[in-house]
Design a protein around this motif. Structure first.
Motif, mmCIF file in Angstrom:
data_model
loop_
_atom_site.group_PDB
_atom_site.id
_atom_site.type_symbol
_atom_site.label_atom_id
_atom_site.label_comp_id
_atom_site.label_asym_id
_atom_site.label_seq_id
_atom_site.Cartn_x
_atom_site.Cartn_y
_atom_site.Cartn_z
ATOM 1 N N ILE A 107 0.840 -1.203 0.000
ATOM 2 C CA ILE A 107 0.000 0.000 0.000
ATOM 3 C C ILE A 107 0.873 1.252 0.000
ATOM 4 N N LEU A 108 1.974 1.186 0.763
ATOM 5 C CA LEU A 108 2.911 2.308 0.807
ATOM 6 C C LEU A 108 3.527 2.556 -0.565
ATOM 7 N N LEU A 109 3.881 1.479 -1.268
ATOM 8 C CA LEU A 109 4.467 1.636 -2.601
ATOM 9 C C LEU A 109 3.461 2.193 -3.598
ATOM 10 N N LEU A 110 2.186 1.865 -3.424
ATOM 11 C CA LEU A 110 1.163 2.396 -4.323
ATOM 12 C C LEU A 110 1.083 3.917 -4.250
ATOM 13 N N SER A 111 1.455 4.485 -3.104
ATOM 14 C CA SER A 111 1.413 5.946 -2.962
ATOM 15 C C SER A 111 2.399 6.626 -3.898
ATOM 16 N N MET A 112 3.418 5.887 -4.370
ATOM 17 C CA MET A 112 4.380 6.465 -5.314
ATOM 18 C C MET A 112 3.735 6.756 -6.662
ATOM 19 N N MET A 113 2.588 6.138 -6.939
ATOM 20 C CA MET A 113 1.910 6.332 -8.221
ATOM 21 C C MET A 113 1.043 7.582 -8.232
ATOM 22 N N ILE A 114 0.855 8.213 -7.074
ATOM 23 C CA ILE A 114 0.018 9.414 -7.002
ATOM 24 C C ILE A 114 0.869 10.632 -7.334
ATOM 25 N N PRO A 115 0.551 11.382 -8.373
ATOM 26 C CA PRO A 115 1.359 12.568 -8.710
ATOM 27 C C PRO A 115 1.201 13.647 -7.659
ATOM 28 N N PHE A 116 2.269 14.434 -7.480
ATOM 29 C CA PHE A 116 2.231 15.478 -6.451
ATOM 30 C C PHE A 116 1.150 16.513 -6.735
ATOM 31 N N SER A 117 0.839 16.718 -7.999
ATOM 32 C CA SER A 117 -0.202 17.697 -8.352
ATOM 33 C C SER A 117 -1.551 17.323 -7.750
ATOM 34 N N ALA A 118 -1.776 16.011 -7.516
ATOM 35 C CA ALA A 118 -3.035 15.578 -6.906
ATOM 36 C C ALA A 118 -3.030 15.771 -5.402
ATOM 37 N N LEU A 119 -1.855 16.004 -4.825
ATOM 38 C CA LEU A 119 -1.743 16.166 -3.375
ATOM 39 C C LEU A 119 -1.663 17.625 -2.947
ATOM 40 N N MET A 120 -1.497 18.520 -3.885
ATOM 41 C CA MET A 120 -1.269 19.921 -3.521
ATOM 42 C C MET A 120 -2.446 20.535 -2.777
ATOM 43 N N ILE A 121 -3.665 20.314 -3.268
ATOM 44 C CA ILE A 121 -4.839 20.919 -2.625
ATOM 45 C C ILE A 121 -5.058 20.347 -1.224
ATOM 46 N N PRO A 122 -5.015 18.992 -1.036
ATOM 47 C CA PRO A 122 -5.137 18.475 0.337
ATOM 48 C C PRO A 122 -4.034 18.993 1.268
ATOM 49 N N LEU A 123 -2.804 19.068 0.769
ATOM 50 C CA LEU A 123 -1.713 19.581 1.593
ATOM 51 C C LEU A 123 -1.938 21.046 1.958
ATOM 52 N N PHE A 158 11.422 2.393 0.753
ATOM 53 C CA PHE A 158 11.720 1.261 -0.122
ATOM 54 C C PHE A 158 13.230 1.101 -0.301
ATOM 55 N N PHE A 159 13.929 2.209 -0.466
ATOM 56 C CA PHE A 159 15.377 2.180 -0.663
ATOM 57 C C PHE A 159 16.093 1.577 0.543
ATOM 58 N N PHE A 160 15.707 2.004 1.744
ATOM 59 C CA PHE A 160 16.344 1.479 2.950
ATOM 60 C C PHE A 160 15.971 0.017 3.186
ATOM 61 N N ARG A 161 14.733 -0.337 2.888
ATOM 62 C CA ARG A 161 14.352 -1.744 3.093
ATOM 63 C C ARG A 161 15.134 -2.661 2.159
ATOM 64 N N GLN A 162 15.262 -2.259 0.896
ATOM 65 C CA GLN A 162 15.987 -3.097 -0.059
ATOM 66 C C GLN A 162 17.453 -3.254 0.343
ATOM 67 N N ASN A 163 18.075 -2.188 0.830
ATOM 68 C CA ASN A 163 19.471 -2.284 1.253
ATOM 69 C C ASN A 163 19.607 -3.054 2.565
ATOM 70 N N THR A 164 18.576 -3.022 3.396
ATOM 71 C CA THR A 164 18.620 -3.773 4.650
ATOM 72 C C THR A 164 18.584 -5.277 4.398
ATOM 73 N N LYS A 165 18.063 -5.694 3.249
ATOM 74 C CA LYS A 165 18.035 -7.126 2.920
ATOM 75 C C LYS A 165 19.439 -7.731 2.903
ATOM 76 N N SER A 166 20.440 -6.923 2.558
ATOM 77 C CA SER A 166 21.813 -7.427 2.516
ATOM 78 C C SER A 166 22.548 -7.243 3.845
ATOM 79 N N PHE A 167 21.846 -6.707 4.831
ATOM 80 C CA PHE A 167 22.466 -6.523 6.148
ATOM 81 C C PHE A 167 22.580 -7.877 6.838
ATOM 82 N N PRO A 168 23.761 -8.242 7.358
ATOM 83 C CA PRO A 168 23.938 -9.564 7.989
ATOM 84 C C PRO A 168 23.095 -9.716 9.256
ATOM 85 N N LYS A 169 22.095 -10.572 9.196
ATOM 86 C CA LYS A 169 21.188 -10.750 10.331
ATOM 87 C C LYS A 169 21.867 -11.433 11.520
#
Length: 277
Positions: A107-123, A158-169
């Motif tokens: 659901i968090l990744l889906l928010s990347m598909m919303i253009p900023f122009s659609a968020l300007m009025i709510p913000l 997303f960037f931090f999660r993907q890089n954390t995958k290679s972190f030695p558990k």
């Protein structure tokens, strides 16, 4: 013969590509030393108006010096908060496993598909409402109204999660056995180990915050709160723009992002490839 010919063609192509890439920066620096009339004529040799353009740019009535401070505050605070919040969130998504984890992350990744122009009025409505509340220091026409929307982004998480995958558990398990708490593990083990990831994220966030234009244009209404790009836009939209002055402003505005990138270039490349040091 064929190999030598291929090498010649390759060098010619790379030389042309390099010239095309470098010429805009060369023209920008040269134009900053010339008068406006010389810039419009396409003069490609250094002029004698460097000091004049620099002095005119920093006249108090233009507000360029104050805008540099505003942009620096927004970019630095946004970068620090974004790295902290996004890294903790990305770390949590990868390390702590729950049934709803992947569903929430999608659901968090889906928010990347919303253009900023659609968020300007709510913000705008949200921060306008804060202006008349006890949290008025976060409302419109404050630097916080500009930087808060960029503090936590889906891309950085997303960037931090993907890089954390290679972190030695195994390191985490050893630290827990030794009695180190989760907060201590994050700041004493994860944070130093993932420095290349933090460097890459810092460059991306700083450049995005420094170069932001649309939302600051809407959120900041007082002249003393304007960012550097808004001042440059104002100079360029005047009735008779001084192109030498504008180019000087662009050169100065480009320096912080260029400096940050070149200082952290090696860490940026390593962080983007997901390596850990």
């Amino acid at each position: 013969m064929t190999s030598k010919m291929n090498r010649v063609v390759k060098y010619i192509f790379l030389s042309v590509a390099s010239f095309v890439s470098i010429f805009p920066f060369f023209w920008m620096i040269i134009s900053a030393t010339n008068k406006s009339v010389d810039v419009t004529r396409g003069k490609l040799i250094p002029g004698s108006s460097f000091v004049e353009n620099l002095n005119n740019l920093f006249k108090p009535e233009l507000g360029f010096a104050a805008s540099l401070v505003n942009s620096a505050e927004i970019a630095i605070i946004t970068t620090i908060l974004a790295l902290l919040v996004s890294s903790i969130t990305g770390y949590g998504f990868e390390i702590f496993r729950t049934k709803a984890r992947d569903r929430l992350f999608n659901i968090l990744l889906l928010s990347m598909m919303i253009p900023f122009s659609a968020l300007m009025i709510p913000l705008f409505k949200f921060f306008a409402a804060l202006k008349n509340s006890p949290l008025s220091f976060l409302g419109l026409n404050t630097l916080w109204a500009v930087l808060l929307p960029g503090v936590c982004t889906a891309f950085l998480i997303f960037f931090f999660r993907q890089n954390t995958k290679s972190f030695p558990k195994e390191i985490l398990e050893a630290a827990r056995i030794d009695g180190l708490g989760e907060v201590g593990i994050f700041f004493k083990i994860y944070f130093p180990t993932m420095k290349t990831t933090y460097a890459a994220a810092a460059i991306i966030t700083f450049m995005g915050a420094w170069n932001a234009y649309l939302w600051p244009l809407i959120a900041l209404q007082s002249p003393e709160k304007k960012t550097v790009l808004l001042i440059i836009s104002k100079l360029a939209s005047s009735y008779s723009p001084d192109y030498g002055l504008i180019m000087m402003a662009i050169v100065i505005t480009t320096l912080p992002t260029a400096l940050v990138f070149f200082v952290m270039q090696k860490h940026f490349v390593a962080g983007m490839t997901g390596s850990i040091k």
